[in-house]
Design an enzyme around this catalytic site. Sequence first.
Site, PDB file in Angstrom:
ATOM      1  N   TYR A  52       0.796  -1.227   0.000  1.00  0.00           N
ATOM      2  CA  TYR A  52       0.000   0.000   0.000  1.00  0.00           C
ATOM      3  C   TYR A  52       0.834   1.285   0.000  1.00  0.00           C
ATOM      4  O   TYR A  52       0.282   2.375  -0.035  1.00  0.00           O
ATOM      5  CB  TYR A  52      -0.932   0.020   1.223  1.00  0.00           C
ATOM      6  CG  TYR A  52      -2.201  -0.795   1.049  1.00  0.00           C
ATOM      7  CD1 TYR A  52      -2.145  -2.178   0.913  1.00  0.00           C
ATOM      8  CD2 TYR A  52      -3.454  -0.191   1.042  1.00  0.00           C
ATOM      9  CE1 TYR A  52      -3.307  -2.927   0.768  1.00  0.00           C
ATOM     10  CE2 TYR A  52      -4.616  -0.932   0.898  1.00  0.00           C
ATOM     11  CZ  TYR A  52      -4.535  -2.292   0.760  1.00  0.00           C
ATOM     12  OH  TYR A  52      -5.691  -3.028   0.614  1.00  0.00           O
ATOM     13  N   LYS A  70       3.972 -15.695   3.404  1.00  0.00           N
ATOM     14  CA  LYS A  70       4.179 -16.451   2.163  1.00  0.00           C
ATOM     15  C   LYS A  70       5.679 -16.656   2.037  1.00  0.00           C
ATOM     16  O   LYS A  70       6.330 -16.152   1.115  1.00  0.00           O
ATOM     17  CB  LYS A  70       3.594 -15.653   0.981  1.00  0.00           C
ATOM     18  CG  LYS A  70       3.550 -16.410  -0.339  1.00  0.00           C
ATOM     19  CD  LYS A  70       2.500 -17.512  -0.391  1.00  0.00           C
ATOM     20  CE  LYS A  70       2.650 -18.282  -1.706  1.00  0.00           C
ATOM     21  NZ  LYS A  70       1.772 -19.488  -1.738  1.00  0.00           N
ATOM     22  N   ASP A 115      -2.290 -18.504   1.456  1.00  0.00           N
ATOM     23  CA  ASP A 115      -3.253 -19.306   0.679  1.00  0.00           C
ATOM     24  C   ASP A 115      -3.850 -20.408   1.557  1.00  0.00           C
ATOM     25  O   ASP A 115      -5.051 -20.648   1.552  1.00  0.00           O
ATOM     26  CB  ASP A 115      -2.612 -19.876  -0.596  1.00  0.00           C
ATOM     27  CG  ASP A 115      -1.249 -20.512  -0.361  1.00  0.00           C
ATOM     28  OD1 ASP A 115      -0.701 -20.381   0.755  1.00  0.00           O
ATOM     29  OD2 ASP A 115      -0.715 -21.147  -1.292  1.00  0.00           O
ATOM     30  N   ASP A 129      -5.836  -7.352   4.146  1.00  0.00           N
ATOM     31  CA  ASP A 129      -7.023  -6.831   3.452  1.00  0.00           C
ATOM     32  C   ASP A 129      -7.860  -7.996   2.928  1.00  0.00           C
ATOM     33  O   ASP A 129      -9.078  -8.040   3.105  1.00  0.00           O
ATOM     34  CB  ASP A 129      -6.576  -5.929   2.297  1.00  0.00           C
ATOM     35  CG  ASP A 129      -7.757  -5.396   1.507  1.00  0.00           C
ATOM     36  OD1 ASP A 129      -8.735  -4.964   2.139  1.00  0.00           O
ATOM     37  OD2 ASP A 129      -7.698  -5.432   0.256  1.00  0.00           O
ATOM     38  N   ASP A 140     -11.760  -9.796   4.580  1.00  0.00           N
ATOM     39  CA  ASP A 140     -13.057  -9.909   3.899  1.00  0.00           C
ATOM     40  C   ASP A 140     -13.598 -11.326   4.059  1.00  0.00           C
ATOM     41  O   ASP A 140     -14.790 -11.533   4.283  1.00  0.00           O
ATOM     42  CB  ASP A 140     -12.943  -9.549   2.410  1.00  0.00           C
ATOM     43  CG  ASP A 140     -13.243  -8.073   2.146  1.00  0.00           C
ATOM     44  OD1 ASP A 140     -13.159  -7.280   3.109  1.00  0.00           O
ATOM     45  OD2 ASP A 140     -13.554  -7.707   0.994  1.00  0.00           O
TER      46      ASP A 140
END
Length: 359
Positions: free
Chosen positions: A137, A189, A223, A247, A251
């Site tokens: 970001y 990751k 993942d 982010d 959700d």
Amino acid sequence: MSKYTVALIGGDGTGPEVLAEAMKVVRAAADRCNITLETTDYDFGGNRYLATGEILPDSALDEFRRHDAILLGAIGHPDVKPGILEKGILLRTRFELDQYINLRPVKLYPNVETPIKNKGPEDIDFVVVRENSAGLYTGFGGVQKKGTPHEVAEQCMVYTRFEVDRCLKFAFDIARKRNKANTLTLCGKTNVLTYVYDLWERAFHEMGAAQYPDIKREYAHVDAITMWMVKNPEWFDVIVTGNMFGDIITDLGAMVQGGMGIAAGGNINPEGVSMFEPIGGSAPKYTGLNVINPLACIFAGQMMLDYLGEQEAARLVETACVDFLKSGRLTGLSAREIQECGLSTTQIGDNIANRVATL
Ligand code: IPM
Ligand code: MN
């Protein structure tokens, strides 16, 4: 008697409506707890931008800094190109006020429907600590030869040790404070992002071993964590991760806890001014119809009280919301469903505020 100043940004679409209900409830709790709230209304959002061209003046940021907290309705206007308001209001405030934590509880309340089969409130209760000031970001990068076949676009994931450490510290502290499973899961990751998430992983274990031996450390790739959040949400207590992954997984978290009608979050600067908001959007098509579910914003108000140090007031709000949900009047949480239940936005606000007043 304690006293706080709160900046209110209704924003776009249904934002002002849910904010009004949240403040009704927050004020009821403040009255019960001898708290004085002084509020300042700000009209930043799409309509102001379309009328004046102004998004967020520097002076507003200075004013925000002089408040104790900010409560936001929603940002996003159908007539404004996506990104302008989100970046210009939401992200700018997060960055300039250095709200480096985005704290998003994922808690399934009684009578709230989750799409996860065979899981109940005892299985779904964790928090995600999303780094909120850096990573993808930051805007590091750029574009060259735009519009040509040789266009080069670059947007870099950049983290400093300082940024990682301060986020980890917050996450470890929250795990300790919750005192639930005393477990912090790093979501990364490390198999591909071998610079950035290697830094996170080393910092995580160094800090944990040195300062938080009481907190168990776990690790999951981003993942894989999306699988576990659906399959075994009960495994999680506190999850910490970078900005972009946070982010995305929050959700998913919002859906697991019943949807955008209920999910709230805080943009927190532990040493400064924090901003609380429902995670969902501005739902423009429902604007002014008194049909949007205000619960998410009410929970944002509850988080705000908690972060102001008013635990008793925050507890009253949460208890009243839970009692309201338990009363079973609301069967679903979307705008469509609250209409089906015959409840309006303002009725839900009144109902919960009354409960706060009489608890
Ligand atoms: C969120 C939103 C924002 C983000 C957008 C609107 C800029 O998706 O709060 O999660 O990406 O952080
Ligand atoms: Mn998001």
